[in-house]
Design an enzyme around this catalytic site. Sequence first.
Site, PDB file in Angstrom:
ATOM      1  N   LYS A  11       5.655   9.597   7.269  1.00  0.00           N
ATOM      2  CA  LYS A  11       5.412   8.252   6.730  1.00  0.00           C
ATOM      3  C   LYS A  11       6.543   7.273   7.103  1.00  0.00           C
ATOM      4  CE  LYS A  11       2.562   9.881   2.867  1.00  0.00           C
ATOM      5  NZ  LYS A  11       2.307   9.801   1.395  1.00  0.00           N
ATOM      6  N   TYR A  51      -7.031   5.990   3.372  1.00  0.00           N
ATOM      7  CA  TYR A  51      -6.821   6.302   1.951  1.00  0.00           C
ATOM      8  C   TYR A  51      -7.963   5.780   1.078  1.00  0.00           C
ATOM      9  CZ  TYR A  51      -2.109   8.316   2.349  1.00  0.00           C
ATOM     10  OH  TYR A  51      -1.031   9.140   2.606  1.00  0.00           O
ATOM     11  N   ARG A  87       1.016  22.196   2.869  1.00  0.00           N
ATOM     12  CA  ARG A  87       1.221  21.673   1.509  1.00  0.00           C
ATOM     13  C   ARG A  87       2.424  22.357   0.859  1.00  0.00           C
ATOM     14  NH1 ARG A  87      -1.826  17.097   0.006  1.00  0.00           N
ATOM     15  NH2 ARG A  87      -1.692  17.803  -2.154  1.00  0.00           N
ATOM     16  N   ASN A 114       7.134   9.193  -0.031  1.00  0.00           N
ATOM     17  CA  ASN A 114       7.427  10.624  -0.137  1.00  0.00           C
ATOM     18  C   ASN A 114       7.390  11.341   1.222  1.00  0.00           C
ATOM     19  OD1 ASN A 114       4.689  10.540   0.216  1.00  0.00           O
ATOM     20  ND2 ASN A 114       4.154  11.547  -1.712  1.00  0.00           N
ATOM     21  N   HIS A 117       2.490  13.110   4.635  1.00  0.00           N
ATOM     22  CA  HIS A 117       1.129  13.346   4.147  1.00  0.00           C
ATOM     23  C   HIS A 117       0.649  14.669   4.728  1.00  0.00           C
ATOM     24  CE1 HIS A 117      -3.223  12.993   3.581  1.00  0.00           C
ATOM     25  NE2 HIS A 117      -3.322  13.406   4.838  1.00  0.00           N
ATOM     26  N   GLU A 128      -9.820  14.061   8.844  1.00  0.00           N
ATOM     27  CA  GLU A 128      -8.577  13.314   9.079  1.00  0.00           C
ATOM     28  C   GLU A 128      -8.089  13.497  10.521  1.00  0.00           C
ATOM     29  OE1 GLU A 128      -5.760  14.327   6.015  1.00  0.00           O
ATOM     30  OE2 GLU A 128      -6.991  13.411   4.445  1.00  0.00           O
TER      31      GLU A 128
HETATM   32  P1  ATP Z   1      -0.802  12.777   0.585  1.00  0.00           P
HETATM   33  O1  ATP Z   1      -2.293  12.529   0.423  1.00  0.00           O
HETATM   34  O2  ATP Z   1      -0.054  11.572   1.095  1.00  0.00           O
HETATM   35  O3  ATP Z   1      -0.504  14.029   1.345  1.00  0.00           O
HETATM   36  P2  ATP Z   1      -0.729  13.935  -2.021  1.00  0.00           P
HETATM   37  O4  ATP Z   1      -2.004  14.599  -1.630  1.00  0.00           O
HETATM   38  O5  ATP Z   1       0.398  14.777  -2.501  1.00  0.00           O
HETATM   39  O6  ATP Z   1      -0.184  13.049  -0.853  1.00  0.00           O
HETATM   40  P3  ATP Z   1      -2.320  11.951  -3.378  1.00  0.00           P
HETATM   41  O7  ATP Z   1      -2.675  12.077  -4.822  1.00  0.00           O
HETATM   42  O8  ATP Z   1      -3.368  12.222  -2.337  1.00  0.00           O
HETATM   43  O9  ATP Z   1      -1.015  12.851  -3.113  1.00  0.00           O
HETATM   44  O10 ATP Z   1      -1.751  10.481  -3.162  1.00  0.00           O
HETATM   45  C1  ATP Z   1      -1.679   9.923  -1.872  1.00  0.00           C
HETATM   46  C2  ATP Z   1      -0.399   9.148  -1.735  1.00  0.00           C
HETATM   47  O11 ATP Z   1      -0.442   8.035  -2.625  1.00  0.00           O
HETATM   48  C3  ATP Z   1       0.868   9.918  -2.145  1.00  0.00           C
HETATM   49  O12 ATP Z   1       1.378  10.748  -1.137  1.00  0.00           O
HETATM   50  C4  ATP Z   1       1.803   8.775  -2.441  1.00  0.00           C
HETATM   51  O13 ATP Z   1       2.319   8.207  -1.221  1.00  0.00           O
HETATM   52  C5  ATP Z   1       0.868   7.782  -3.117  1.00  0.00           C
HETATM   53  N1  ATP Z   1       0.854   7.957  -4.576  1.00  0.00           N
HETATM   54  C6  ATP Z   1       0.275   8.962  -5.269  1.00  0.00           C
HETATM   55  N2  ATP Z   1       0.454   8.802  -6.594  1.00  0.00           N
HETATM   56  C7  ATP Z   1       1.166   7.654  -6.732  1.00  0.00           C
HETATM   57  C8  ATP Z   1       1.668   6.926  -7.851  1.00  0.00           C
HETATM   58  N3  ATP Z   1       1.472   7.344  -9.101  1.00  0.00           N
HETATM   59  N4  ATP Z   1       2.374   5.790  -7.600  1.00  0.00           N
HETATM   60  C9  ATP Z   1       2.569   5.342  -6.342  1.00  0.00           C
HETATM   61  N5  ATP Z   1       2.105   5.979  -5.241  1.00  0.00           N
HETATM   62  C10 ATP Z   1       1.420   7.116  -5.425  1.00  0.00           C
HETATM   63 MG    MG Z   2      -3.645  13.558  -0.783  1.00  0.00          MG
END
Ligand code: ATP
Ligand code: MG
Length: 140
Positions: A11, A51, A87, A114, A117, A128
């Site tokens: 990211k 997203y 993961r 974070n 992804h 994806e």
């Molecule tokens: P990713 O899909 O990016 O691998 P993930 O599967 O761990 O991450 P998701 O729940 O799919 O988490 O959320 C997608 C992305 O949205 C997160 O990686 C983060 O960048 C953002 N995100 C998730 N929760 C929050 C939150 N509470 N506040 C701000 N950003 C968030």
């Molecule tokens: Mg996710």
Amino acid sequence: MPVSRTLSIIKPDATRRNLTGAINAAIEEAGLRIVGQKRIRLTRAQAEAFYAVHKERPFFADLVAFMSSGPVVVQVLEGEDAVARNRTVMGATDPAKAAPGTIRARFGESIEANSVHGSDSPENAAGEISFFFSSDEITG
Ligand code: ATP
Ligand code: MG
């Protein structure tokens, strides 16, 4: 366990801090091969489409702005149980809750920024991967 594939994204918070190599080393040390990779800048429309599953969430607008704020590195990873393996090496969404030694624990700045992804299921991984890559851009 057969070899499978997952989509990874390094990211903008991580590309900005020159962490592509460190993250790739962690991915490779976890037993995954990087079989497709390119550095691109997502448009807002691409970030919204990628997203779309989160479009009703309160953080959606911020997430789209963040993901299009700088370059990302999109990657196809290959290995045994690639989705789950990636993961595990990524760690939990919130870096503060991620297991020690994981990519997000080491490098993540916040729950949004974070660093990486990873696809969350083999079905989503296939969608994806085709979102970003044509088959001739992946070489196992
Ligand atoms: P990713 O899909 O990016 O691998 P993930 O599967 O761990 O991450 P998701 O729940 O799919 O988490 O959320 C997608 C992305 O949205 C997160 O990686 C983060 O960048 C953002 N995100 C998730 N929760 C929050 C939150 N509470 N506040 C701000 N950003 C968030
Ligand atoms: Mg996710």
